[in-house]
Design a protein around this motif. Structure first.
Motif, mmCIF file in Angstrom:
data_model
loop_
_atom_site.group_PDB
_atom_site.id
_atom_site.type_symbol
_atom_site.label_atom_id
_atom_site.label_comp_id
_atom_site.label_asym_id
_atom_site.label_seq_id
_atom_site.Cartn_x
_atom_site.Cartn_y
_atom_site.Cartn_z
ATOM 1 N N ALA A 164 -4.424 6.820 -2.032
ATOM 2 C CA ALA A 164 -3.713 5.574 -1.714
ATOM 3 C C ALA A 164 -3.825 4.622 -2.889
ATOM 4 C CB ALA A 164 -4.304 4.933 -0.463
ATOM 5 N N TYR A 165 -2.780 3.859 -3.069
ATOM 6 C CA TYR A 165 -2.779 2.765 -4.039
ATOM 7 C C TYR A 165 -2.543 1.485 -3.256
ATOM 8 C CZ TYR A 165 -2.568 6.172 -7.764
ATOM 9 O OH TYR A 165 -2.874 7.209 -8.613
ATOM 10 N N GLU B 204 -6.913 2.294 -6.790
ATOM 11 C CA GLU B 204 -6.666 3.672 -6.388
ATOM 12 C C GLU B 204 -7.807 4.057 -5.451
ATOM 13 O OE1 GLU B 204 -5.554 7.582 -8.783
ATOM 14 O OE2 GLU B 204 -7.690 7.083 -8.968
ATOM 15 N N HIS B 205 -7.466 4.648 -4.306
ATOM 16 C CA HIS B 205 -8.455 5.084 -3.319
ATOM 17 C C HIS B 205 -8.257 6.573 -3.063
ATOM 18 C CE1 HIS B 205 -8.770 0.779 -2.236
ATOM 19 N NE2 HIS B 205 -7.459 0.782 -2.248
ATOM 20 N N LYS B 206 -9.357 7.322 -3.063
ATOM 21 C CA LYS B 206 -9.289 8.758 -2.772
ATOM 22 C C LYS B 206 -10.207 9.073 -1.598
ATOM 23 C CE LYS B 206 -8.273 10.204 -7.461
ATOM 24 N NZ LYS B 206 -8.767 10.929 -8.640
ATOM 25 N N PHE B 207 -9.638 9.672 -0.544
ATOM 26 C CA PHE B 207 -10.401 10.142 0.610
ATOM 27 C C PHE B 207 -10.769 11.594 0.344
ATOM 28 C CE2 PHE B 207 -8.213 6.534 2.233
ATOM 29 C CZ PHE B 207 -8.930 6.063 3.317
ATOM 30 N N ILE B 208 -12.066 11.867 0.266
ATOM 31 C CA ILE B 208 -12.550 13.200 -0.098
ATOM 32 C C ILE B 208 -13.510 13.694 0.974
ATOM 33 C CG2 ILE B 208 -13.779 14.528 -1.852
ATOM 34 C CD1 ILE B 208 -13.019 12.180 -3.819
ATOM 35 N N THR B 209 -13.230 14.865 1.547
ATOM 36 C CA THR B 209 -14.154 15.427 2.530
ATOM 37 C C THR B 209 -15.375 15.989 1.804
ATOM 38 O OG1 THR B 209 -12.687 17.353 2.521
ATOM 39 C CG2 THR B 209 -12.600 15.939 4.449
ATOM 40 N N CYS C 54 0.847 -1.176 0.000
ATOM 41 C CA CYS C 54 0.000 0.000 0.000
ATOM 42 C C CYS C 54 0.892 1.238 0.000
ATOM 43 C CB CYS C 54 -0.916 -0.001 1.224
ATOM 44 S SG CYS C 54 -2.176 1.276 1.164
ATOM 45 N N MET C 55 0.566 2.181 -0.835
ATOM 46 C CA MET C 55 1.280 3.453 -0.883
ATOM 47 C C MET C 55 0.252 4.548 -0.592
ATOM 48 S SD MET C 55 3.280 5.319 -4.050
ATOM 49 C CE MET C 55 1.844 5.346 -5.107
ATOM 50 N N VAL C 56 0.541 5.374 0.395
ATOM 51 C CA VAL C 56 -0.409 6.398 0.809
ATOM 52 C C VAL C 56 0.245 7.773 0.736
ATOM 53 C CG1 VAL C 56 -1.930 7.193 2.662
ATOM 54 C CG2 VAL C 56 -1.464 4.750 2.409
ATOM 55 N N ARG C 57 -0.458 8.711 0.163
ATOM 56 C CA ARG C 57 -0.012 10.103 0.145
ATOM 57 C C ARG C 57 -1.040 10.934 0.912
ATOM 58 N NH1 ARG C 57 -0.117 14.695 -4.246
ATOM 59 N NH2 ARG C 57 1.021 16.249 -3.042
ATOM 60 N N TYR C 58 -0.609 11.461 2.041
ATOM 61 C CA TYR C 58 -1.474 12.298 2.876
ATOM 62 C C TYR C 58 -1.301 13.742 2.413
ATOM 63 C CZ TYR C 58 -1.197 8.109 5.751
ATOM 64 O OH TYR C 58 -1.231 6.820 6.194
ATOM 65 N N ARG C 59 -2.308 14.295 1.789
ATOM 66 C CA ARG C 59 -2.211 15.655 1.245
ATOM 67 C C ARG C 59 -2.596 16.714 2.274
ATOM 68 N NH1 ARG C 59 -5.598 16.670 -3.418
ATOM 69 N NH2 ARG C 59 -4.066 18.265 -3.942
#
Length: 190
Positions: A143-144, A128-133, A97-102
């Motif tokens: 995250a991938y 591909e996972h996108k956390f969106i508020t 898992c690769m996560v980029r915390y923006r």
């Protein structure tokens, strides 16, 4: 009454009860939704950052909780697409898992996680996972994740899904990540 309270307290002390409750409701939700969804479609689950999700500063989601949310995203994806179980696969494992915390995901804010299958090879599928508020539509985290299938050729398996007859072009970020993981594996084999 006291024995029930003690039992519940003990259960919470020994097990992550909320995880199992959420797993149950995720499975029920998948089963109650009619029809099957395409493997290549974007799937969305919703969440809310609570006090059980935050780090020691008590103001944003803990890094470990993101990975836990990805479990629910994948459960939902597998159930809705009927990709699960994988025919003759002995196991399907989270490989990497690769996560980029923006930007931090604040406490008490609702969010959604969009999950999409973006690529596959003979051994793995990649999401591909996108956390969106929800309040501002900002992509907080990307995250991938790689799911490794043991005992089955995924290039052949995905052919049963009409939308997967042609494999999409490998995203550049995914290509770099796979190359980096392979370099790391080579280094560890020495």
């Amino acid at each position: 009454m006291w024995s029930l309270a003690v039992f519940v307290a003990l259960l919470y002390a020994v097990c992550d009860v909320n995880y199992f409750i959420r797993t149950f409701f995720t499975v029920v939700h998948m089963l109650l939704l009619p029809g099957r969804v395409k493997v290549t479609d974007k799937h969305t689950i919703f969440g809310f950052c609570t006090t059980q999700d935050v780090d020691f500063l008590l103001n944003h989601m803990n890094n470990g909780r993101y990975l836990r949310e990805l479990d629910f995203c994948r459960f939902y994806w597998y159930g809705r697409t009927r990709f699960w179980p994988l025919g003759n696969a002995k196991n399907l494992l989270q490989g990497e898992c690769m996560v980029r915390y923006r930007r931090m995901l604040p406490i008490f804010k609702p969010y959604k996680v969009e999950t999409q299958l973006v690529w596959w090879d003979d051994r793995s599928i990649y999401f591909e996972h996108k956390f969106i508020t929800l309040h501002d539509g900002f992509v907080r985290t990307v995250a991938y994740s790689r799911q490794r299938a043991i005992g089955v050729n995924l290039l052949e398996y995905v052919q049963q899904f009409p939308e997967c007859r042609e494999r999409p072009e490998q995203p550049a970020v995914l290509k770099g990540w796979i190359e980096s993981n392979e370099a790391s594996s080579q280094q560890l084999r020495k």
